[in-house]
Design an enzyme around this catalytic site. Sequence first.
Site, PDB file in Angstrom:
ATOM      1  CD  GLU A   1     -16.493 -29.908  -9.846  1.00  0.00           C
ATOM      2  OE1 GLU A   1     -16.588 -30.747  -8.936  1.00  0.00           O
ATOM      3  OE2 GLU A   1     -15.544 -29.911 -10.674  1.00  0.00           O
TER       4      GLU A   1
ATOM      5  CE  LYS B   1     -16.855 -34.554  -8.312  1.00  0.00           C
ATOM      6  NZ  LYS B   1     -15.797 -33.529  -8.166  1.00  0.00           N
TER       7      LYS B   1
ATOM      8  CB  CYS C   1     -15.708 -32.812 -12.064  1.00  0.00           C
ATOM      9  SG  CYS C   1     -13.978 -32.361 -12.445  1.00  0.00           S
TER      10      CYS C   1
END
Length: 258
Positions: A44, A110, A144
């Site tokens: 990431e 995200k 994540c």
Amino acid sequence: MSITLNIALIQTDLYWEDPVGNREMFEQKTASIPDDVDVIILPEMFTTGFTMKPENINSTEGHKTVEWMLQKAKEKDAAIIGSIISQEENNFYNRLWFVQPDGGMSTYDKRHTFTLAGEDKVYSRGEKKIIEYFRGFSFYPLICYDLRFPVWSRNAENYDVLIYVANWPKKRIDAWDTLLKARAIENMAYCVGVNRIGKDGLDFEYPGHSAVYDVLGEPLAFSENEDILYATLSKDHIESNRKKLRFLEDRDQFSLIG
């Protein structure tokens, strides 16, 4: 003959808020990857680290990194996957890029911005999944903190490979290990997690633990060191186990709202 796919996970320290330095570092690391690798996965925010100060990064750097990914994908004849800071007008995104050697690209923003670090106040959240197809496999890439939310990771599309790119800190690494394995088992898919190592500019420590799990939750790769991890994925492994263990057919049916 079963379709197979070779993947490489680059687990490394990152230079804080330094896109040029990180691109040069990944240039060297990707050069060492064998030619038979089909997919190369980076952590990431691989050009900056998990910074909450995107204004510190020149707005042209996102474009330069995407151009670098396109170049490397063509040179290595492999898909390149990783997230970077992307800007649209006044909005910043933690955006994953899935870049193919023929120049094809797709992006995922995200969904679950990390409130504990204030990511939700800095980066706009995404609203859409992507399923990407490459060399006989379907991929569902996430970022994540998305790992903590099984509904968003749920295998409603019968994807083959679930990917998480991350900056996951040492203090919560047990959760990372546990949830990666759980996501593989519950979705009957390969689950790939790529984390960084080292300390970032805020002194948070990252222990790696990048890993690959098969559809039964068996580990195929794992490391705590600066390393490039390799694994071979098999289409036959997916199909034979889903045929024998028909768990996905018993999924609850529902739709996400909002």
